[in-house]
Design an enzyme around this catalytic site. Structure first.
Site, short mmCIF file in Angstrom:
data_model
loop_
_atom_site.label_atom_id
_atom_site.label_comp_id
_atom_site.label_asym_id
_atom_site.label_seq_id
_atom_site.Cartn_x
_atom_site.Cartn_y
_atom_site.Cartn_z
N GLU A 148 0.83 -1.21 0.00
CA GLU A 148 0.00 0.00 0.00
C GLU A 148 0.86 1.26 0.00
O GLU A 148 0.51 2.26 -0.64
CB GLU A 148 -0.93 0.00 1.21
CG GLU A 148 -1.96 -1.12 1.24
CD GLU A 148 -3.08 -0.92 0.22
OE1 GLU A 148 -3.10 0.11 -0.46
OE2 GLU A 148 -3.93 -1.83 0.11
N ASP A 297 -4.37 -9.67 -8.18
CA ASP A 297 -4.72 -8.89 -9.37
C ASP A 297 -3.59 -8.07 -10.00
O ASP A 297 -3.29 -8.21 -11.18
CB ASP A 297 -5.92 -7.99 -9.06
CG ASP A 297 -5.85 -7.33 -7.69
OD1 ASP A 297 -4.78 -7.39 -7.04
OD2 ASP A 297 -6.86 -6.74 -7.26
N GLU A 407 -19.59 -5.17 -3.79
CA GLU A 407 -18.23 -5.65 -3.58
C GLU A 407 -18.04 -7.06 -4.14
O GLU A 407 -16.96 -7.41 -4.61
CB GLU A 407 -17.91 -5.63 -2.08
CG GLU A 407 -16.49 -5.99 -1.72
CD GLU A 407 -15.47 -4.91 -2.03
OE1 GLU A 407 -14.28 -5.12 -1.76
OE2 GLU A 407 -15.87 -3.84 -2.55
N GLU A 452 -12.58 0.44 -9.85
CA GLU A 452 -12.23 -0.49 -10.93
C GLU A 452 -13.17 -0.48 -12.13
O GLU A 452 -12.73 -0.64 -13.27
CB GLU A 452 -12.11 -1.92 -10.37
CG GLU A 452 -10.89 -2.15 -9.51
CD GLU A 452 -11.03 -1.56 -8.12
OE1 GLU A 452 -9.99 -1.33 -7.46
OE2 GLU A 452 -12.18 -1.32 -7.68
#
Length: 549
Positions: A148, A297, A407, A452
């Site tokens: 992160e 991902d 989600e 996204e």
């Protein structure tokens, strides 16, 4: 005679080495059909908007909608500055604040590139002052998450230098390059011990006080594992830092950390798609999950982007690995819903010998990533696959009462050859009712301000020039603002099946709301030459990095 035998033995070893090298890198089943030349960075990616709109009254820039997105950004910033300045996030319902990213002011730094792109000079000046004069990257609240921290903080810093040098916004100081890079180097140097493993793969956490890598609970041992996204989502940022500073150590560390995935020596039942998680001690899989979604991902996302950022001989292999993974995903993970009247395409996951008919909002980045790579590599089949996935993700939005996507969701796959042959269907009455109506049912009802879906709309618009992507983006923008607007900003939503129900807001707003979601929406409606895909690569936190062609 002895010398001759030695020469024969050496020749034999060389031939054997060449055979195994060839098997590892060129005879992989996934490379069959890989008979095209990978470009050296010179393939055009973005749609020729200038030619399309030349000589007609229409314009590729929609000023009214771009300004509407900018107003939401201004409101987001206004309340953050008033109520949470210096903290990582505002709590948009109560007006309180919290630190979730080590107390370095995540919202300030993560949204720097957004305000620069939007031309919000006053806000950017405040952010610049914070970065250069206020934040201290030598101290951290709690353990530091290198994944992160790299994508949000370090990515924002190096991207800001690129944006300022490109003239997107007047620099607040003539010494901006030196000043920002000083902070970026401090942060990267303090993150350095995370690479201290036998494989070079990063520890999941680092203790800045002790300058030691740790597991997620602050322990050191030889059984630490990481998923692919954590292991392979740092190369773009460190490569750019090395380029800007002239110090190659950052690129060297990041390249070594990623190599055991990119140059995987073990067999892959599905070429390009790796089992996860992996041991940071050996680089070998310690789990059996294969997915393009979270938590793996952005490893796949970065494979093609590495070559786009620095198109050279080395990164051609990254592009090949991306092609292998996407081709395998199309063959093994693509699933069409059973609906005969309104079928949609989604992505399965695979674990412990069984398929799982679950997909999440985070996975919806893949449609745009497919368009990006398929356009660059001239692969029409993968391009159509990406378009189908984008449409599937849009369905998760428009089929909800709030018109905001959840989600996570499930569906009944049409494919009959999959294991198990009979997938579990909806269980609760609301799930059954939704399935009958929409062909999907929810496994997680919340919306976390994620980008996204609009990210894929951005790539769809920029690469095809098809107006439907701007139309879909505006639909999403209006629905998201309506569902998430709170007294002090914009909040995560508990249940997307409810429309503005009392108590439906979570009082949380992560920095990617302003760093990603609003940036992608703004770029969809602004001049397409702003951060053109032919000139820029976006990291997984939407920070644009200048392509080094």
């Amino acid at each position: 005679m002895i010398a001759r035998r030695s020469r024969v033995f050496v020749a034999f070893l060389l031939a054997l080495s060449f055979y195994f090298f060839h098997q590892a890198f060129f005879s992989n089943p996934g490379s069959k059909g890989f008979d095209f030349v990978i470009p050296n960075g010179n393939n055009r990616i973005q749609y020729p908007f200038k030619e399309k709109f030349k000589g007609i009254t229409a314009n590729a820039r929609d000023v009214e909608k771009a300004e509407a997105v900018k107003r939401v950004m201004k409101r987001t910033w206004k309340f953050y500055k008033e109520r949470a300045w210096g903290y990582d996030e505002i709590r948009p319902v109560t007006g309180a604040h919290r630190n979730s990213r080590n107390g370095w002011g995540a919202t300030i730094i993560d949204s720097m590139t957004t305000t620069a792109i939007m031309g919000l000079s006053d806000i950017f000046a405040d952010q610049y002052d914070w970065v250069v004069n206020r934040v201290d990257f030598n101290k951290a609240e709690g353990l530091v998450d290198p994944f992160e921290t790299t994508i949000r903080y370090l990515g924002a810093l190096v991207s800001t230098v690129d944006l300022l040098e490109a003239g997107l916004i007047p620099p607040p100081s003539p010494t901006f390059r030196k000043d920002i890079l000083k902070q970026a180097k401090t942060l990267a140097d303090n993150l350095g011990p995370v690479f201290d493993t036998p494989t070079g793969m990063m520890w999941p956490r680092i203790n800045f006080t002790e300058a030691r890598g740790m597991d997620m609970y602050g322990r050191r041992h030889q059984h630490v594992e990481v998923h692919l996204a954590r292991a392979g989502s740092h190369w773009l940022e460190y490569s750019t830092l090395s380029h800007l500073t002239g110090d190659g150590v950052y690129l060297e560390n990041s390249t070594k950390a990623w190599d055991c995935l990119v140059f995987n020596r073990r067999g892959e039942p599905w070429p390009g798609i790796l089992e996860s998680p992996r041991s940071i001690w050996t680089g070998l899989p310690v789990g059996t999950t294969r997915t393009l979604g979270a938590p793996d991902d952005s490893h796949y996302e970065y494979l093609i982007k590495a070559h786009l950022l620095r198109p050279n001989h080395s990164t051609k292999h990254h592009a090949k690995r991306w092609y292998q993974a996407m081709t395998s995903a199309q063959k093994y993970l693509a699933s069409i819903t059973k609906s005969q009247t309104d079928p949609h395409t989604f992505l399965l996951s695979y674990s412990k010998g069984r398929y799982e008919n679950n997909m999440g909002h985070l996975t919806c980045f893949i449609g745009g990533n497919l368009l990006l790579g398929a356009k660059y590599l001239s692969q029409p089949s993968l391009f159509k696959f990406g378009e189908a996935l984008i449409e599937g993700c849009r369905h998760s939005y428009v089929s909800m009462p709030s018109k905001v996507g959840p989600e996570g969701w499930s569906w009944m796959p049409r494919e009959s050859h999959l294991r198990p042959p009979h997938f579990p269907g909806p269980i609760t009455l609301p799930q059954k009712e939704m399935y009958e109506k929409t062909g999907i049912w929810l496994t997680a009802e919340n919306y976390n301000l994620r980008p996204e879906v609009v990210e894929s709309y951005f790539y769809g618009w920029r690469i095809t020039g098809d107006e439907k992507y701007r139309r879909w983006a505006w639909e999403a923008f209006e629905a998201i603002v309506k569902a998430t607007e709170a007294e002090w900003g914009y909040s995560e939503v508990d249940d997307v099946t409810e429309v503005r129900k009392e108590g439906n807001l979570r009082d949380t707003s992560e920095s990617f709301w302003s760093a990603e979601t609003l940036k992608y929406l703004y770029l969809i409606f602004e001049d397409p030459e702003l951060c053109s895909l032919d000139e820029w690569v976006f990291n997984t936190e939407a920070h644009p990095l200048k392509r080094r062609l």
